[in-house]
Write a protein that holds these residues in place. Sequence first.
Motif, mmCIF file in Angstrom:
data_model
loop_
_atom_site.group_PDB
_atom_site.id
_atom_site.type_symbol
_atom_site.label_atom_id
_atom_site.label_comp_id
_atom_site.label_asym_id
_atom_site.label_seq_id
_atom_site.Cartn_x
_atom_site.Cartn_y
_atom_site.Cartn_z
ATOM 1 N N ASP A 43 0.890 -1.350 0.062
ATOM 2 C CA ASP A 43 -0.081 -0.106 0.074
ATOM 3 C C ASP A 43 0.793 1.221 0.164
ATOM 4 O O ASP A 43 0.348 2.100 -0.182
ATOM 5 C CB ASP A 43 -1.056 -0.048 1.102
ATOM 6 C CG ASP A 43 -0.471 -0.041 2.454
ATOM 7 O OD1 ASP A 43 0.723 -0.347 2.754
ATOM 8 O OD2 ASP A 43 -0.982 0.220 3.326
ATOM 9 N N PRO A 67 -3.585 4.034 -5.485
ATOM 10 C CA PRO A 67 -4.704 4.097 -4.866
ATOM 11 C C PRO A 67 -5.865 4.463 -5.581
ATOM 12 O O PRO A 67 -5.775 5.131 -6.473
ATOM 13 C CB PRO A 67 -4.709 5.074 -3.703
ATOM 14 C CG PRO A 67 -3.827 5.985 -4.158
ATOM 15 C CD PRO A 67 -2.776 5.307 -5.060
ATOM 16 N N SER A 68 -7.115 3.968 -5.412
ATOM 17 C CA SER A 68 -8.464 3.946 -6.005
ATOM 18 C C SER A 68 -8.130 3.957 -7.388
ATOM 19 O O SER A 68 -8.590 4.854 -8.294
ATOM 20 C CB SER A 68 -8.955 5.140 -5.534
ATOM 21 O OG SER A 68 -8.974 5.458 -4.016
ATOM 22 N N PRO A 114 -3.520 -4.968 1.243
ATOM 23 C CA PRO A 114 -2.826 -3.880 1.413
ATOM 24 C C PRO A 114 -1.588 -3.890 2.024
ATOM 25 O O PRO A 114 -0.342 -3.102 1.859
ATOM 26 C CB PRO A 114 -3.422 -2.719 1.860
ATOM 27 C CG PRO A 114 -5.076 -3.266 1.495
ATOM 28 C CD PRO A 114 -4.904 -4.840 1.621
ATOM 29 N N TRP A 139 -6.711 -5.286 -2.968
ATOM 30 C CA TRP A 139 -8.135 -5.264 -2.271
ATOM 31 C C TRP A 139 -8.112 -5.316 -0.882
ATOM 32 O O TRP A 139 -7.202 -6.005 -0.282
ATOM 33 C CB TRP A 139 -9.078 -6.001 -3.025
ATOM 34 C CG TRP A 139 -8.751 -7.571 -2.980
ATOM 35 C CD1 TRP A 139 -8.542 -8.365 -1.796
ATOM 36 C CD2 TRP A 139 -8.579 -8.679 -4.021
ATOM 37 N NE1 TRP A 139 -8.330 -9.744 -1.965
ATOM 38 C CE2 TRP A 139 -8.288 -10.043 -3.484
ATOM 39 C CE3 TRP A 139 -8.791 -8.654 -5.374
ATOM 40 C CZ2 TRP A 139 -8.232 -11.096 -4.178
ATOM 41 C CZ3 TRP A 139 -8.485 -9.754 -5.849
ATOM 42 C CH2 TRP A 139 -8.196 -10.950 -5.465
ATOM 43 N N SER A 140 -9.293 -4.743 -0.306
ATOM 44 C CA SER A 140 -9.689 -5.148 1.144
ATOM 45 C C SER A 140 -11.034 -5.417 1.353
ATOM 46 O O SER A 140 -11.659 -4.697 0.619
ATOM 47 C CB SER A 140 -9.523 -3.810 1.926
ATOM 48 O OG SER A 140 -9.581 -3.535 3.284
ATOM 49 N N ALA A 159 -13.384 -4.913 -1.825
ATOM 50 C CA ALA A 159 -13.140 -3.780 -2.697
ATOM 51 C C ALA A 159 -11.682 -3.693 -3.364
ATOM 52 O O ALA A 159 -10.897 -4.106 -2.358
ATOM 53 C CB ALA A 159 -13.542 -2.559 -1.638
ATOM 54 N N VAL A 180 -8.877 -1.447 -3.889
ATOM 55 C CA VAL A 180 -8.445 -0.326 -3.036
ATOM 56 C C VAL A 180 -7.178 0.312 -3.805
ATOM 57 O O VAL A 180 -6.792 1.459 -3.628
ATOM 58 C CB VAL A 180 -8.033 -0.459 -1.713
ATOM 59 C CG1 VAL A 180 -9.481 -0.720 -0.866
ATOM 60 C CG2 VAL A 180 -7.076 -1.362 -1.354
#
Length: 140
Positions: free
Chosen positions: A13, A18-19, A90, A112-113, A116, A118
């Motif tokens: 992470d 991100p996103s 992450p 993913w978390s 979702a 991420v």
Amino acid sequence: MKKSTVAHLFSIDRYMTPSPHVVQSAASLASAQHLMREVGARHLPVLEDGKLVGILSERDMLFLESVTDVDPSRIPVRSAMQTDVYGVAPDTPLDEVAVTMARHKYGSAIVWSGAAVVGIFTTVDAMRALADMVRRETRH
């Protein structure tokens, strides 16, 4: 601290994008291609009913562009996506992800978390991580 453990101290992470932009499996290849070009993405996670079902890469798109009689506005993303997706949490160690990506020749890892998406970690992110670590080592 031993040099060989430096990469293990960082989780994915820290270096992921991100996103990330995503695309729906039913979307047309033309719309996915437009999104990739608009945002400068080389990989798009593919979702169906909110769940990760694949990944569409720039390489997949380039291959399809070379095939004659293919109308990207009529072909859904699900027909061109790769379903062999490498996914990580992450907090997965950076070195573990890098080794797996190299061993299997993956161009990206989806982060993913829960269910979702991420983040996404690509070879470009890996190069940024490498540069960061080299800079750290040369300062010490």
